[in-house]
Design a protein around this motif. Structure first.
Motif, mmCIF file in Angstrom:
data_model
loop_
_atom_site.group_PDB
_atom_site.id
_atom_site.type_symbol
_atom_site.label_atom_id
_atom_site.label_comp_id
_atom_site.label_asym_id
_atom_site.label_seq_id
_atom_site.Cartn_x
_atom_site.Cartn_y
_atom_site.Cartn_z
ATOM 1 N N LEU A 57 -9.057 6.629 -2.548
ATOM 2 C CA LEU A 57 -10.374 6.367 -3.136
ATOM 3 C C LEU A 57 -10.912 7.552 -3.928
ATOM 4 N N GLU A 58 -10.966 8.719 -3.341
ATOM 5 C CA GLU A 58 -11.567 9.860 -4.034
ATOM 6 C C GLU A 58 -10.761 10.271 -5.253
ATOM 7 N N SER A 62 -12.401 10.210 -8.935
ATOM 8 C CA SER A 62 -12.467 11.449 -9.718
ATOM 9 C C SER A 62 -11.639 11.386 -10.995
ATOM 10 N N GLY A 63 -10.772 10.382 -11.102
ATOM 11 C CA GLY A 63 -9.903 10.286 -12.266
ATOM 12 C C GLY A 63 -8.589 11.027 -12.089
ATOM 13 N N ARG A 81 -10.235 -5.529 -10.189
ATOM 14 C CA ARG A 81 -11.058 -4.941 -9.127
ATOM 15 C C ARG A 81 -10.133 -4.151 -8.221
ATOM 16 N N LEU A 82 -10.421 -2.873 -8.049
ATOM 17 C CA LEU A 82 -9.652 -2.044 -7.128
ATOM 18 C C LEU A 82 -10.337 -2.129 -5.778
ATOM 19 N N VAL A 83 -9.635 -2.647 -4.787
ATOM 20 C CA VAL A 83 -10.204 -2.833 -3.455
ATOM 21 C C VAL A 83 -9.543 -1.836 -2.517
ATOM 22 N N PHE A 84 -10.352 -0.959 -1.961
ATOM 23 C CA PHE A 84 -9.879 0.044 -1.014
ATOM 24 C C PHE A 84 -10.153 -0.504 0.375
ATOM 25 N N LEU A 92 -14.051 -1.087 -6.768
ATOM 26 C CA LEU A 92 -14.371 -0.414 -8.020
ATOM 27 C C LEU A 92 -13.891 -1.273 -9.187
ATOM 28 N N PRO A 93 -14.712 -1.391 -10.219
ATOM 29 C CA PRO A 93 -14.234 -2.109 -11.408
ATOM 30 C C PRO A 93 -13.230 -1.234 -12.147
#
Length: 141
Positions: A57-58, A62-63, A81-84, A92-93
């Protein structure tokens, strides 16, 4: 069908349909007042889902992580959609801007570095841990 329910004023008879949050009234013309969003499957409503372990996730936020290596995990160009898979889930879109199909044996050190690893060998071993049925093709002579 009617159901007897307790109330502060004593027992009350209500329609079973009134107790169900997703019920609709059927008429010969169809359903009145249907809210389609109540019936949408969150897995299929909206852009496709790409699932991630929460440990990424982080780096994604942060890219630092902008690529992922997948095996038999359908992906398509466009919004996603990124699902953690944490508790609660974080969504996150995103936008998938490129897809490269290759054999496991064709993975490069650059692919590994995009995953935070050093060598393609490390990446292959990591993928085997995520995908137990991943088998590298053997070369015939």
């Amino acid at each position: 069908m009617r159901v007897i329910v307790p109330t502060p004023a004593g027992p009350r008879s209500v329609l079973a349909a009134d107790l169900m949050p997703l019920t609709q009234r059927w008429t010969p013309e169809g359903m009145n007042g249907l809210d389609p969003s109540l019936y949408e499957d969150p897995e299929t409503a909206g852009p496709p889902i790409i699932r991630f372990n929460p440990r990424y996730l982080e780096d994604v936020r942060s890219g630092a992580k902008t690529k992922t290596t997948r095996f038999r995990d359908p992906a398509q160009l466009g919004l996603a959609r990124l699902v953690f898979e944490s508790d609660p889930e974080v969504v996150l879109p995103a936008e998938v801007t490129g897809i490269r199909h290759c054999l496991v044996s064709d993975l490069t050190n650059q692919d590994a570095q995009a995953e935070g690893l050093t060598t393609a060998t490390e990446l292959r071993e990591g993928l085997k841990g995520h995908y137990p049925d991943l088998v590298e093709p053997t070369k015939s002579t």
